[in-house]
Design an enzyme around this catalytic site. Structure first.
Site, PDB file in Angstrom:
ATOM      1  NE  ARG A 137       6.285  16.698  14.048  1.00 38.48           N
ATOM      2  CZ  ARG A 137       6.067  17.977  14.531  1.00 38.48           C
ATOM      3  NH1 ARG A 137       5.838  17.780  16.123  1.00 38.48           N
ATOM      4  NH2 ARG A 137       6.347  19.070  14.064  1.00 38.48           N
ATOM      5  CE  LYS A 159       1.586  -1.220  -0.012  1.00 41.26           C
ATOM      6  NZ  LYS A 159       0.823  -1.582  -1.550  1.00 41.26           N
ATOM      7  CD  GLU A 201      -7.161  -8.055  -2.132  1.00 38.92           C
ATOM      8  OE1 GLU A 201      -6.102  -8.606  -2.130  1.00 38.92           O
ATOM      9  OE2 GLU A 201      -7.221  -6.642  -2.519  1.00 38.92           O
ATOM     10  CE  LYS A 245      -0.706  -6.924   3.111  1.00 37.87           C
ATOM     11  NZ  LYS A 245      -2.051  -6.143   3.195  1.00 37.87           N
ATOM     12  CD  GLU A 255       4.547  -1.772  -2.810  1.00 36.70           C
ATOM     13  OE1 GLU A 255       4.208  -0.959  -4.000  1.00 36.70           O
ATOM     14  OE2 GLU A 255       3.542  -2.127  -2.230  1.00 36.70           O
ATOM     15  NE  ARG A 259       3.123  -4.226   1.759  1.00 37.23           N
ATOM     16  CZ  ARG A 259       2.930  -3.625   3.011  1.00 37.23           C
ATOM     17  NH1 ARG A 259       3.793  -3.286   4.023  1.00 37.23           N
ATOM     18  NH2 ARG A 259       1.663  -3.186   3.330  1.00 37.23           N
ATOM     19  CG  ASN A 263       0.684  -3.361  -5.028  1.00 31.91           C
ATOM     20  OD1 ASN A 263      -0.131  -3.134  -4.525  1.00 31.91           O
ATOM     21  ND2 ASN A 263       2.065  -3.006  -5.219  1.00 31.91           N
ATOM     22  CG  HIS A 266      -4.217  -4.350  -6.018  1.00 31.05           C
ATOM     23  ND1 HIS A 266      -4.195  -5.855  -6.010  1.00 31.05           N
ATOM     24  CD2 HIS A 266      -4.620  -3.990  -4.723  1.00 31.05           C
ATOM     25  CE1 HIS A 266      -4.850  -6.244  -4.710  1.00 31.05           C
ATOM     26  NE2 HIS A 266      -5.080  -5.271  -4.057  1.00 31.05           N
ATOM     27  CG  HIS A 270      -5.399   0.393  -7.524  1.00 28.57           C
ATOM     28  ND1 HIS A 270      -4.129   0.597  -6.949  1.00 28.57           N
ATOM     29  CD2 HIS A 270      -6.419  -0.162  -6.570  1.00 28.57           C
ATOM     30  CE1 HIS A 270      -4.337   0.110  -5.586  1.00 28.57           C
ATOM     31  NE2 HIS A 270      -5.378  -0.141  -5.417  1.00 28.57           N
ATOM     32  CG  HIS A 283     -10.033  -2.752  -3.391  1.00 31.84           C
ATOM     33  ND1 HIS A 283      -9.275  -2.217  -4.408  1.00 31.84           N
ATOM     34  CD2 HIS A 283      -9.456  -3.769  -2.619  1.00 31.84           C
ATOM     35  CE1 HIS A 283      -7.990  -2.768  -4.039  1.00 31.84           C
ATOM     36  NE2 HIS A 283      -8.220  -3.672  -3.100  1.00 31.84           N
TER      37      HIS A 283
END
Length: 379
Positions: A137, A159, A201, A245, A255, A259, A263, A266, A270, A283
């Site tokens: 956990r 993330k 990026e 960032k 997000e 935030r 993306n 992306h 993606h 990527h």
């Protein structure tokens, strides 16, 4: 698991230490950018009051270059170190790979005060973070990124996750590291294609947040290989990208709003990655193509000038990155994949769209016709 060690010179002459703070209410942490950070890894972790057991995750190539240095530094600081090696590539970013990490954690009796340490690029970082978030956990997590993309983006912000066969990063958690340790010198062994992927990026930050960074990149001679960057430019890229960032994550950790601008590029990116099986396009290349497509959508909506769209495209090309969607991808398949993207809200695809260099907006009011037009015009 072990890989054959290789000797690599890791000193980058003009880099000095820079420490940036990711200010989060309960999980704040530092990003430390400094030469010879790998040699100081164990010493830097001592101040965090972590448990003595560390499970280091890497891929065979990175471990071959830097695994021995990292392990030696950790052991000299008194840590017990176990290793788990995962093959490189997005195709291994799966729950099956995470099960292997759990097995190694169990075999080495990791406890709740133990640490999972990511030594590698974005794929290793994402998987290590997800394993750390879910084992017992939640155990400690440290990022030691070795690719430009991981240094400026994937290692910061918490993330974590793995891919589902139907989409990228659909399984994951927000889980912040205790520390991000960046040694710029390791970029000397990064393949040129991976360096260019990281530049995508960096350009993203210039478009969405930092106009000055964009302008600095525009006047740079070449951005497509590590060897053409001056030490001062590399330092500026790392600091300003990580600061951008950190600023965004500090305002919106999970997000809920701001935030989402991270993306940019992306959404369509993606979809391209997923449809090409994470092998034809990496990527950063997908994000570059996605930024051009998003820019075209913004132009069609008359939210962005054609001049700025062209400036973005020229900068992406200067970094040696692709700007066109692979010709063999069906536009309808791209549209269908967009509908399964994790950024979809109330059935609407949300796009991050530029309004000027350094500023973007979030919109779910882009019609399928405009998206399809942008896809076709960039193919």
């Amino acid at each position: 698991m072990n890989a054959e060690p290789q000797t690599v010179e890791t000193r980058h002459s003009a880099t000095v230490q820079e420490t940036l703070r990711v200010n989060l209410p309960q999980t704040a942490y530092d990003i430390v950018i400094a030469p010879d950070n790998l040699l100081q890894l164990g010493e830097r972790l001592l101040s965090l009051s972590l448990g003595k057991k560390i499970l280091l995750l890497s891929n065979p190539e990175i471990f071959g270059y830097y695994g021995e240095q990292a392990i030696t530094s950790l052991q000299q600081a008194g840590y017990e170190v176990a290793t788990h090696i995962i093959p490189p590539g997005e195709q291994y970013k799966t729950l099956e790979s995470i099960q292997g990490v759990y097995d190694t954690a169990l075999e080495n009796h990791l406890e709740r005060n133990s640490t999972l340490l990511a030594l590698g690029g974005g794929v290793i970082g994402d998987m290590t973070g997800f394993a750390a978030a879910t084992w017992l956990r939640g155990v400690n997590f440290v990022q030691v990124p070795t690719s430009l993309l991981a240094m400026v983006d994937a290692s910061v912000g918490g993330k974590t996750g793995v891919n589902h066969p139907k989409g990228k990063n659909l399984i994951g958690a927000f889980y912040q590291p205790k520390l991000v340790l960046i040694d710029p010198a390791v970029l000397k062994t990064l393949p040129d294609r991976e360096f260019r992927a990281g530049m995508a990026e960096v350009i993203k930050y210039g478009v969405i947040w930092d106009r000055e960074l964009f302008l600095k990149l525009e006047v740079s001679h070449r951005l497509d290989q590590f060897e053409y960057l001056t030490p001062d430019l590399l330092q500026l890229i790392l600091i300003r990208s990580c600061q951008a960032k950190a600023d965004v994550v500090g305002e919106d950790e999970k997000e809920a709003g701001l935030r989402a601008i991270l993306n940019y590029g992306h959404t369509i990116g993606h979809a391209i990655e997923s449809l090409t099986g994470y092998q034809q396009v990496n990527h950063g290349e997908a994000v570059a193509i996605g930024m051009v497509a998003a820019g075209e959508i913004a132009v069609q909506l008359e939210w962005w000038s054609r001049e700025d769209a062209n400036r973005q495209k020229l900068l992406i090309e200067k970094a040696g990155l692709p700007t066109q969607i692979p010709a063999d991808l069906d536009p309808e398949a791209i549209l269908a994949t967009l509908r399964t993207d994790k950024k979809v809200k109330d059935g609407k695809v949300r796009f991050i769209l530029p309004t000027e260099i350094g500023k973007v907006t979030i919109s779910d009011r882009v019609s399928p016709d405009i998206i399809e037009q942008a896809v076709i015009s960039n193919q």
